[in-house]
Design an enzyme around this catalytic site. Structure first.
Site, PDB file in Angstrom:
ATOM      1  N   ASN A 146      34.530  28.576  40.417  1.00 16.35           N
ATOM      2  CA  ASN A 146      35.369  27.962  39.383  1.00 16.35           C
ATOM      3  C   ASN A 146      36.416  27.019  39.977  1.00 16.35           C
ATOM      4  O   ASN A 146      37.317  26.576  39.281  1.00 16.35           O
ATOM      5  CB  ASN A 146      36.062  29.057  38.541  1.00 16.35           C
ATOM      6  CG  ASN A 146      36.994  29.922  39.377  1.00 16.35           C
ATOM      7  OD1 ASN A 146      37.189  29.690  40.572  1.00 16.35           O
ATOM      8  ND2 ASN A 146      37.592  30.928  38.751  1.00 16.35           N
TER       9      ASN A 146
ATOM     10  N   ASP B 125      45.565  34.912  51.542  1.00  8.57           N
ATOM     11  CA  ASP B 125      45.759  35.820  50.409  1.00  8.57           C
ATOM     12  C   ASP B 125      45.399  37.258  50.762  1.00  8.57           C
ATOM     13  O   ASP B 125      44.824  37.535  51.819  1.00  8.57           O
ATOM     14  CB  ASP B 125      44.915  35.334  49.216  1.00  8.57           C
ATOM     15  CG  ASP B 125      43.484  34.931  49.600  1.00  8.57           C
ATOM     16  OD1 ASP B 125      43.032  35.281  50.704  1.00  8.57           O
ATOM     17  OD2 ASP B 125      42.816  34.280  48.789  1.00  8.57           O
TER      18      ASP B 125
ATOM     19  N   GLU C  67      43.744  30.357  40.720  1.00  9.43           N
ATOM     20  CA  GLU C  67      42.685  30.282  39.718  1.00  9.43           C
ATOM     21  C   GLU C  67      42.938  29.105  38.768  1.00  9.43           C
ATOM     22  O   GLU C  67      44.071  28.624  38.674  1.00  9.43           O
ATOM     23  CB  GLU C  67      42.684  31.581  38.888  1.00  9.43           C
ATOM     24  CG  GLU C  67      42.445  32.841  39.704  1.00  9.43           C
ATOM     25  CD  GLU C  67      40.967  33.076  40.026  1.00  9.43           C
ATOM     26  OE1 GLU C  67      40.136  32.185  39.770  1.00  9.43           O
ATOM     27  OE2 GLU C  67      40.656  34.163  40.531  1.00  9.43           O
TER      28      GLU C  67
ATOM     29  N   HIS D 176      38.548  27.762  42.479  1.00 14.20           N
ATOM     30  CA  HIS D 176      39.773  28.359  43.035  1.00 14.20           C
ATOM     31  C   HIS D 176      39.838  28.184  44.546  1.00 14.20           C
ATOM     32  O   HIS D 176      38.816  28.129  45.230  1.00 14.20           O
ATOM     33  CB  HIS D 176      39.955  29.820  42.607  1.00 14.20           C
ATOM     34  CG  HIS D 176      39.047  30.806  43.254  1.00 14.20           C
ATOM     35  ND1 HIS D 176      38.354  31.762  42.544  1.00 14.20           N
ATOM     36  CD2 HIS D 176      38.710  31.025  44.548  1.00 14.20           C
ATOM     37  CE1 HIS D 176      37.653  32.498  43.380  1.00 14.20           C
ATOM     38  NE2 HIS D 176      37.847  32.077  44.609  1.00 14.20           N
TER      39      HIS D 176
HETATM   40  C1  F6R Z   1      39.444  34.135  50.404  1.00 12.87           C
HETATM   41  C2  F6R Z   1      39.745  33.105  49.441  1.00 12.87           C
HETATM   42  C3  F6R Z   1      38.802  32.731  48.340  1.00 12.87           C
HETATM   43  C4  F6R Z   1      37.387  32.434  48.841  1.00 12.87           C
HETATM   44  C5  F6R Z   1      36.485  32.030  47.680  1.00 12.87           C
HETATM   45  C6  F6R Z   1      35.057  31.778  48.121  1.00 12.87           C
HETATM   46  O1  F6R Z   1      40.526  34.280  51.311  1.00 12.87           O
HETATM   47  O2  F6R Z   1      40.785  32.597  49.517  1.00 12.87           O
HETATM   48  O3  F6R Z   1      39.318  31.589  47.712  1.00 12.87           O
HETATM   49  O4  F6R Z   1      37.435  31.421  49.790  1.00 12.87           O
HETATM   50  O5  F6R Z   1      36.486  33.033  46.707  1.00 12.87           O
HETATM   51  O6  F6R Z   1      34.487  32.971  48.534  1.00 12.87           O
HETATM   52  P1  F6R Z   1      33.049  33.026  49.213  1.00 12.87           P
HETATM   53  O7  F6R Z   1      33.195  32.357  50.558  1.00 12.87           O
HETATM   54  O8  F6R Z   1      32.755  34.483  49.351  1.00 12.87           O
HETATM   55  O9  F6R Z   1      32.121  32.284  48.316  1.00 12.87           O
END
Ligand code: F6R
Length: 250
Positions: free
Chosen positions: A135, A67, A142, A137
């Site tokens: 959450n 992403d 989301e 995702h």
């Molecule tokens: C990033 C991504 C997000 C993160 C998620 C967890 O490319 O796709 O889904 O993996 O927000 O983020 P952290 O590792 O910072 O807790």
């Protein structure tokens, strides 16, 4: 779904790096699906260390990232392209021409998403690395009323904006939308490796492992994939361990 427990963040990073490194060793021209966020940073450091010690060669490897924020160019230090350059690519011998990330600077959402789906069709990941949001995702998929299949533009939820605000000078600077691989892009990887660390992830890890498969918990869809490994530290597995210790391998 195999759930491997790690002692702490460092142990998680090493165990997850073992799996990514094995992929590069058995198939030098493999495609690595990559993620950003704080969780994979230790794993990327470990891959760089193994490259520096001569254990790994990335010269034939390709990558596809999950992403990117909309409205940021790859030069912006908050963009995921910048993150990848500074946390992994600059430390290994990867050919930048073989790295792929959605172009957040392209305002033509339909065109950019179609372009990226074509990249994924031509360059399917051998192993896709994922983090997970509090959450549930994955990528920027989301919680929603339905699973989004292809690469798409998504409006970020308040929960994700709040969680990501720590990377920006102020909350108002967090972009409001992003391009993300959809569920089809993620599930088309041959193998999936999800990493999770810390207590804040503990309730959602239980949902992912034993709750219903539903778009309100996007990561629950991974239960339909035939080859998923979760490497998570004790804190992230603490709630699941209370209810279902039998699901966790050492
Ligand atoms: C990033 C991504 C997000 C993160 C998620 C967890 O490319 O796709 O889904 O993996 O927000 O983020 P952290 O590792 O910072 O807790």
């Amino acid at each position: 779904m195999k759930i491997i427990s790690a002692k702490d963040y460092n142990d998680m990073s090493k165990k997850a790096a073992d799996l990514m490194a094995a992929q590069v060793i058995v198939k030098p021209n493999c495609v690595l699906g990559l993620a950003t966020g704080s969780t994979p940073i230790g794993l990327y450091k470990e891959l760089i260390r193994r490259y520096e010690e001569g254990e790994l060669d990335f010269s034939e490897v390709s990558t596809v990232n999950l992403d990117e924020y909309c409205g940021l160019t790859k030069e912006s230090d908050q963009s995921y392209a910048y993150f990848m350059e500074h946390n992994l690519f600059c430390g290994i011998n990867i050919d930048r021409a073989n790295t792929n990330i959605p172009n957040g600077a392209n305002p033509d959402a339909a065109g950019e998403c179609a372009r990226y789906d074509e990249v994924l069709r031509k360059t399917p990941a051998d192993i896709q690395l994922l983090g997970i949001g509090n959450n549930g995702h994955i990528g920027f998929n989301e919680p929603a009323d339905g699973f989004a299949v292809g690469t798409h533009q998504v409006m970020l939820t308040e929960s994700t904006i709040n969680a990501n605000a720590r990377f920006f000078a102020k909350k108002e600077d967090v972009p409001r939308s992003a391009y993300t691989m959809g569920v089809a892009g993620i599930m088309s990887a041959k193998k999936i490796l999800l990493v999770a660390s810390g207590e804040a992830k503990a309730p959602i890890m239980k949902e992912v492992a034993v709750g219903p498969v539903c778009p309100q918990v996007p990561a629950s869809v991974l239960r339909l994939h035939p080859d998923v490994t979760i490497v998570a530290d004790e804190a992230a597995l603490s709630v699941l361990r209370e209810s279902n210790p039998e699901l966790i391998s050492k």
